[in-house]
Every structure is written in structure tokens, then in C-alpha cells.
Design a protein around this motif. Sequence first.
Motif, PDB file in Angstrom:
ATOM      1  N   LEU B 161       0.808  -1.045  -0.121  1.00  0.00           N
ATOM      2  CA  LEU B 161      -0.005  -0.046   0.072  1.00  0.00           C
ATOM      3  C   LEU B 161       0.837   1.424  -0.173  1.00  0.00           C
ATOM      4  CD1 LEU B 161      -2.807   1.107  -0.143  1.00  0.00           C
ATOM      5  CD2 LEU B 161      -2.962   0.904   2.304  1.00  0.00           C
ATOM      6  N   PRO B 162       1.896   1.256   0.920  1.00  0.00           N
ATOM      7  CA  PRO B 162       2.593   2.579   0.753  1.00  0.00           C
ATOM      8  C   PRO B 162       3.499   2.710  -0.464  1.00  0.00           C
ATOM      9  CG  PRO B 162       2.915   1.716   2.922  1.00  0.00           C
ATOM     10  CD  PRO B 162       2.303   0.494   1.885  1.00  0.00           C
ATOM     11  N   PRO B 163       3.763   3.897  -0.941  1.00  0.00           N
ATOM     12  CA  PRO B 163       4.534   4.367  -2.144  1.00  0.00           C
ATOM     13  C   PRO B 163       5.970   3.635  -2.078  1.00  0.00           C
ATOM     14  CG  PRO B 163       4.195   6.196  -1.009  1.00  0.00           C
ATOM     15  CD  PRO B 163       3.398   5.234  -0.191  1.00  0.00           C
ATOM     16  N   HIS B 164       6.471   3.378  -1.211  1.00  0.00           N
ATOM     17  CA  HIS B 164       7.658   3.008  -0.954  1.00  0.00           C
ATOM     18  C   HIS B 164       7.814   1.646  -0.101  1.00  0.00           C
ATOM     19  CE1 HIS B 164      12.434   4.111  -0.604  1.00  0.00           C
ATOM     20  NE2 HIS B 164      11.965   2.885  -1.011  1.00  0.00           N
ATOM     21  N   HIS B 165       8.366   0.501  -0.588  1.00  0.00           N
ATOM     22  CA  HIS B 165       8.372  -0.457   0.213  1.00  0.00           C
ATOM     23  C   HIS B 165      10.097  -0.950   0.406  1.00  0.00           C
ATOM     24  CE1 HIS B 165       8.423  -5.346   0.832  1.00  0.00           C
ATOM     25  NE2 HIS B 165       8.371  -4.691   1.759  1.00  0.00           N
ATOM     26  N   VAL B 166      10.490  -0.754   1.916  1.00  0.00           N
ATOM     27  CA  VAL B 166      11.874  -1.121   2.168  1.00  0.00           C
ATOM     28  C   VAL B 166      12.039  -2.545   2.590  1.00  0.00           C
ATOM     29  CG1 VAL B 166      13.987  -0.206   3.582  1.00  0.00           C
ATOM     30  CG2 VAL B 166      12.318   1.408   2.443  1.00  0.00           C
ATOM     31  N   VAL B 167      12.644  -3.282   2.372  1.00  0.00           N
ATOM     32  CA  VAL B 167      13.249  -4.653   2.797  1.00  0.00           C
ATOM     33  C   VAL B 167      14.425  -4.894   3.711  1.00  0.00           C
ATOM     34  CG1 VAL B 167      13.229  -7.154   2.256  1.00  0.00           C
ATOM     35  CG2 VAL B 167      11.587  -5.634   0.908  1.00  0.00           C
ATOM     36  N   LEU B 168      14.145  -5.477   4.826  1.00  0.00           N
ATOM     37  CA  LEU B 168      15.572  -5.488   5.632  1.00  0.00           C
ATOM     38  C   LEU B 168      15.833  -6.926   5.604  1.00  0.00           C
ATOM     39  CD1 LEU B 168      14.858  -2.973   8.652  1.00  0.00           C
ATOM     40  CD2 LEU B 168      15.679  -2.648   6.281  1.00  0.00           C
ATOM     41  N   ALA B 169      17.262  -7.282   5.142  1.00  0.00           N
ATOM     42  CA  ALA B 169      17.188  -8.825   5.067  1.00  0.00           C
ATOM     43  C   ALA B 169      18.606  -8.839   5.662  1.00  0.00           C
ATOM     44  CB  ALA B 169      17.295  -9.211   3.607  1.00  0.00           C
ATOM     45  N   ARG B 170      18.993 -10.422   5.692  1.00  0.00           N
ATOM     46  CA  ARG B 170      20.482 -10.724   6.077  1.00  0.00           C
ATOM     47  C   ARG B 170      21.061 -11.404   4.962  1.00  0.00           C
ATOM     48  NH1 ARG B 170      20.081 -10.506  12.046  1.00  0.00           N
ATOM     49  NH2 ARG B 170      17.911 -10.665  12.440  1.00  0.00           N
ATOM     50  N   ARG B 171      22.281 -11.537   5.133  1.00  0.00           N
ATOM     51  CA  ARG B 171      23.125 -12.287   4.011  1.00  0.00           C
ATOM     52  C   ARG B 171      22.447 -13.756   3.746  1.00  0.00           C
ATOM     53  NH1 ARG B 171      28.441  -9.968   2.697  1.00  0.00           N
ATOM     54  NH2 ARG B 171      28.161  -8.061   3.412  1.00  0.00           N
ATOM     55  N   GLU B 172      22.489 -14.263   4.907  1.00  0.00           N
ATOM     56  CA  GLU B 172      22.142 -15.816   4.842  1.00  0.00           C
ATOM     57  C   GLU B 172      20.569 -16.090   4.285  1.00  0.00           C
ATOM     58  OE1 GLU B 172      23.049 -14.054   7.484  1.00  0.00           O
ATOM     59  OE2 GLU B 172      21.927 -14.652   9.390  1.00  0.00           O
ATOM     60  N   GLN B 173      19.730 -15.080   4.238  1.00  0.00           N
ATOM     61  CA  GLN B 173      18.544 -15.205   3.669  1.00  0.00           C
ATOM     62  C   GLN B 173      18.786 -15.098   2.072  1.00  0.00           C
ATOM     63  OE1 GLN B 173      16.587 -11.878   5.954  1.00  0.00           O
ATOM     64  NE2 GLN B 173      15.233 -13.438   6.395  1.00  0.00           N
ATOM     65  N   LEU B 174      19.573 -14.979   1.582  1.00  0.00           N
ATOM     66  CA  LEU B 174      19.785 -15.023  -0.093  1.00  0.00           C
ATOM     67  C   LEU B 174      19.977 -16.444  -0.403  1.00  0.00           C
ATOM     68  CD1 LEU B 174      20.251 -13.745  -2.755  1.00  0.00           C
ATOM     69  CD2 LEU B 174      22.753 -13.629  -2.380  1.00  0.00           C
ATOM     70  N   ILE B 175      19.042 -17.003  -1.151  1.00  0.00           N
ATOM     71  CA  ILE B 175      18.875 -18.386  -1.530  1.00  0.00           C
ATOM     72  C   ILE B 175      18.960 -18.398  -3.081  1.00  0.00           C
ATOM     73  CG2 ILE B 175      17.776 -19.242   0.483  1.00  0.00           C
ATOM     74  CD1 ILE B 175      15.494 -19.364  -1.267  1.00  0.00           C
TER      75      ILE B 175
END
Lengths: 463, 228
Positions: B161-175
Motif C-alpha cells: 500500500l505505501p508508495p515505497h517498500h523497504v525490505v531489510l534482510a540478512r545475507r544468509e537469507q539469500l537463496i
Amino acid sequence: MTFVSQFLKQARVMTSDLRHRRIIRTALGNYEIVRDKRKAAFQNWQSARQLAAETKWEAVNHLDQYLEELVAKLEARGTKVHWASNSAQAREIILQIVTEKKARSVIKSKTMTSEEIHLNDALEHAGLNVVESDLGEFIVQLRHETPYHIVFPSMHLTRDEISELFQRELGSAATNDPEELTMIARDALRKKYITADIGITGANFAIAETGMISITENEGNARLTAALPKTVISLLGIEKILPKLDDLALFLPMLATMGAGQALTAYNTMYGGPRQPGETDGPEEWHVVLLDNHRTELLADAEQRDALQCIRCGACLNVCPIFRNVGGHAYGTTYSGPIGSVITPHLRGLHDWKHLSNASSLCGACTETCPVKIDLHHHLLQNRRNAAQEKPSASEQTTYKLFAFAANRPKLWNFGRKVARLFQPLQKPVKGTALDPAKAWTQTRDLPPLAKESFKDWWKKRK
Amino acid sequence: MTEREKILARVRQALKTPAPLPGSHGKIHLPAAEQVRTSTAKQWLPFVGESFDERLALFAKNAAELKADFQLFNSADEMRAALTRLSETEKWQRVAGHSGGLTDAICATLGLPLLRTDRPYDVNDLESCDVGISECDALIAQTSSVLVTNRSAGGRALSVLPPHHVVLARREQLIADLPSAFELLKQKYAANYPSMISFITGPSRTGDIERILVLGAHGPKKLTILCF
Ligand code: SF4
């Protein structure tokens, strides 16, 4: 006017509309470039197609089991499942939900199935305010038109036409910048998501294993439609089944590749129920309407059963020389292009719609491109055969009988050939007019002059 | 007979005649009980390298093509500083987010009013936020997708819904790829799946006007993926 004469008339107008052909050629030319790039990224595209075909085959050929599994899983999580044998029942089910909820406004995300059952008319007739949220659908809704293409509903319009439409219908400022036009639609729809009582979505896949509906979209409008209204209804044909959740690992990228030349569509979302305990948003009620509407008849035709494997990617439309020239509206059907020509006779009657199977060059481009390997152009031939078998045409039969009679008598044939050659010059002044016996052909083409010498004579002389 | 029974009866009746196998052009029939699938998807899908660096490079390249903003940091502190900078350049007034291992500390340092969507909230408030900040379940190198669920990422609406989506992630989440994403979903949730699972691939987009790409059709115009 019959469906066939309407089609012929429309097709004639559209094929000579060079502006229309230019728009379509540009749009689809770009599509081909990005699609090929995406296909090339696969380690083996043909093997991926084979696997996709096998997976959908598995789903369609065990449809009863998978439907039961799907419904059991959906109901276990509080989803209300409805079954509709035909479009009237589906409309009634949806109208009843809407009435029960005392709803006044409906927001819809893209669903061709709702076009198939003419849902918008029924809802509007019942006094509801219905808004399409997909940009292309929103545009054609404002124009009171049906979608031009199953994936690109407004691809036949230029930015200037859309700009004029927005000025007229929405009172927006004049601009023909695609970005500004998109923002006008965005602003017009923003509040509607929040205030709509009911959201209606379609589905791209229904996962039996986990009881989920998967929706593929680029704009985020389906995400909003399935998040904000209190009641959400998803309408889908019974053939949308996939057996396992991880089958999507193949189908999502294939749909994106063939649909619009993307690696993955921006939002691929799987819904497993209404708001669950502990969740803070999402609809309180979720209804799933499963529609048959002659799909079981197509299922009963083992020869063409694979047409139910269709994932509605639109790729066969994009490569079809007929579609590219006559355009989406000439078909007069919900599903156009090769897949539409194959299934419409099953969905709406062979005799009213068999002409679509004749409107084909049988080039086979559709069969070659289809990601789930539907034998599209063979099915067009089968429709022709079935139509001729069911209701032979007297004039066709007489023509072929006469032909056989003459062709079996070399002397008569040779005589006829010579006479025809003598009379052929007489055809010139009446070429293409009502007086011309070969009018259907000569209106847009030349009739080549009959050869002076027949092959037989030439062969004799050669010896 | 209910409509359900009628439809299922028609389906069963229809399936009594076997259909030819896919790709056999009407030639090969098999009894329905047989397994027809001869391969798995992983081997045909676009290639993804084995090492972390290869995946990272692929994710970054795909993200750039999608016009998503992907930034990698050496520490959570660096990531936090970057978010603060972003907040200042974009002049955020109100942010929305949810409680989580990464979001809690980072949102607190922004010093802005925070709307939490993992508690009951008013959707009009969310609509007026400048940004939605969420965590995710995974980042997928193959397609540069962000995998979210309503359980991991603050509900159904925060990420769209908001005009900007910011995602916070950790390296180990990269698959690596989509098959591993579904494997992960199964391991994490099979007993009780969240009611919404979404693969977000780039910011919201449309090509409905002359097939020209425009970002931010109905969902976020911007997608920022911050990872440390
Ligand atoms: S028939 Fe094949 S190519 Fe045509 S829309 Fe269906 S899946 Fe796509």
C-alpha cells in the motif's frame, strides 16, 4: 447477424486498418524480443515445456481427486467454496454474497473468467458500483469495451486515445505521457480499494496440495484487492488446478516468460484463506467460486482435453498471424486467438463458432509456442472435421461430388479445363463482384490464369 | 444432487476415456494412474551459481534490471545509517512497519512516528505513510525476488500500500532459486501456512499504455532492498 457474418465483416474492416496493424506490430515486436531473451535464460526451454505439459496433464487427468483435495484444504481454513455448473449459477452465487453483505461497491482485479460469465453487467444491474483495478481493464471498462487481449486488455489503444478518454471520463488534465496517465488511474483508484465492500479476483493457479489460489500480476492491484475489502470472492474455472505448491517454481517463470517476456511477474501471491487467527489484516470472509461452464464437456473430448491445460499466457495470440491482423475484438469471444478458436466451439456451441477454426493458416506457430504443449492447430483441424461430420453442408458436398466425378474422368476433365481457359478472360471485368463465381477468393487476390498446357500434355511431349 | 456432486460426476465420467500423453500428438496413451512427470524443474530453470558471491552478483544484476534498489552492507550499523540517510533524502514523515528482529531496532532509530501493522491498525493511516518497512523470508537470486508472507512481513498490505517498500534482510537469507524458495516455505510453514505468501519481483509496474514500462501502477513505485 450471425456470428460468422459478424466475424467476416469485422475481420475485413480490421485487416485493412493499417493503423491498427501498425500498433499491434510494434507492441508485439517488442514482446518477441524480450520473450526470446527470457527463453534463452532457461537451461533448457524445451524440457521445461515438456515438464509443464506433463504437470498440467497430470492435474487435468486427475481433476476429480485434485478438486476434492483443493476444496477440503480450502474449507479447513475457513474459506467458503461454491460450485457453479454454468455462468448463470456463478452470477447468482456472487450476487447472493453481495446482497447478503449489503454491499454497494466492488473492486475487481483482472479476471477473464468474470468476462466469460458477464459478471460486471449482472453486478451493475443489481445497482452496484463496479470498478476494474487493472490499468488495462480500467481503460477498457471506461470505454465500455471488452478486453482486446487476455493479457494486454488495452493494447489496441494509443496514449492519445487513452488521454482523451481520461479527460472525458475522469476530467483529468491533458497529457499523453504514459507515466502521468498511469498516475491518474492510480489516484482515481486508491480510495476505491479502501472503501470497496467486496473484492473480486480471478486465479492463475489453484494448488490442490495446500489449498491455495495463486494470482500473478504486475501492478499490485490484486494484492490490494485481496487485502483491503472485508469480503473477497475469487472466481476460477475448475481447470486451474496444479497438484503441488512447488509446481509453481516452474509455472510462475514460464507464465511470466510467455506472458510478457519477464523473468517473473512483479507479484506472484498465494492465498490460503481469509484472515487467520492472529493476523491483522486481510478479508474476514473469503469465497471461492469454482466454475464448470462446459469445461467438463471439453474434458470428455479426450482428443482435445489438453486444451484445459491452458495457463492463459496469451503467447499463442501474440504469434498468430490471424490475431495480429484481425485483432482481438473481431473474434467476438471472451478468449480470442488460437486457444479461443479451439475452446469457444466447446464453450458456446460448435455450429455457431466453427468458423473460427477455419480462420487459420494452420502455420502451427501457436502449437510451437504454447508453454504447455497444447496441440492447438491440430485441434482447429479436428473442430473442422467434427463440424463437417455433425452437420454436413449440402453445397460443399455437391461441390466435392462434382469434383470427384470430373476428376475421375480424364477426358471430361481435360475438356473442362480447355473450356474454362476460353472463358477465363470473361471473369476479368467482373473480378471480385457479385457476378464473379470465385468472388470469395478474387475480392482480395488474383486468380492465376489457367496454364496453356496441362502437366499431362507436357509429360507426353517430354517423352 | 448438489452442484458439487454433479460437477464431480461429470468430471469422473469424462475421465473414463484416457487422453493421449503430452507431446505425443495423440499417439501415446497411458492409464491415468501412471506417473507422467519425467524431470524436475530445477535443472531447466535459469542457471544460478553455487557460491554466495555468484548468487549475490546475480541478485544485484537482476535487481538493477528490475529498477529495484539493492544495497549490501558489512554490518547492521551500516544498514541502519543508510536507512536514516534514505529517510532524510526522501523526507519521510510517517513510516509503517512491524515488529521483528531487524525492524525493531532500526525503525526506532529513525525517530519518526511508526504505524505498526502487526497489531490492529487503520488502513487509512497506512495509506498516508511514506514508506512500509518490512522483513522477508528470503531473497531469491534467480529472479531477484523478495519472498514475504503476511506472518514475516507485517500483514497483507504493508508491502504493497505505501508508495515505497523497504525490505531489510540478512545475507544468509539469500537463496539460489525458486525451487529452494518453495523448499524453504515447506520447511518453515508446512504445518500451518500463512494465509498470504508473495514473491515480490521489483516495484509495481505496468505496460498497459502502449506497452511502455511505468513503475508504481498501484503498488509501490520504489522497492529498496537493504541487506547486511
Ligand atoms: S493455449 Fe498455450 S500459448 Fe495459448 S494462452 Fe494457453 S497456455 Fe498460452
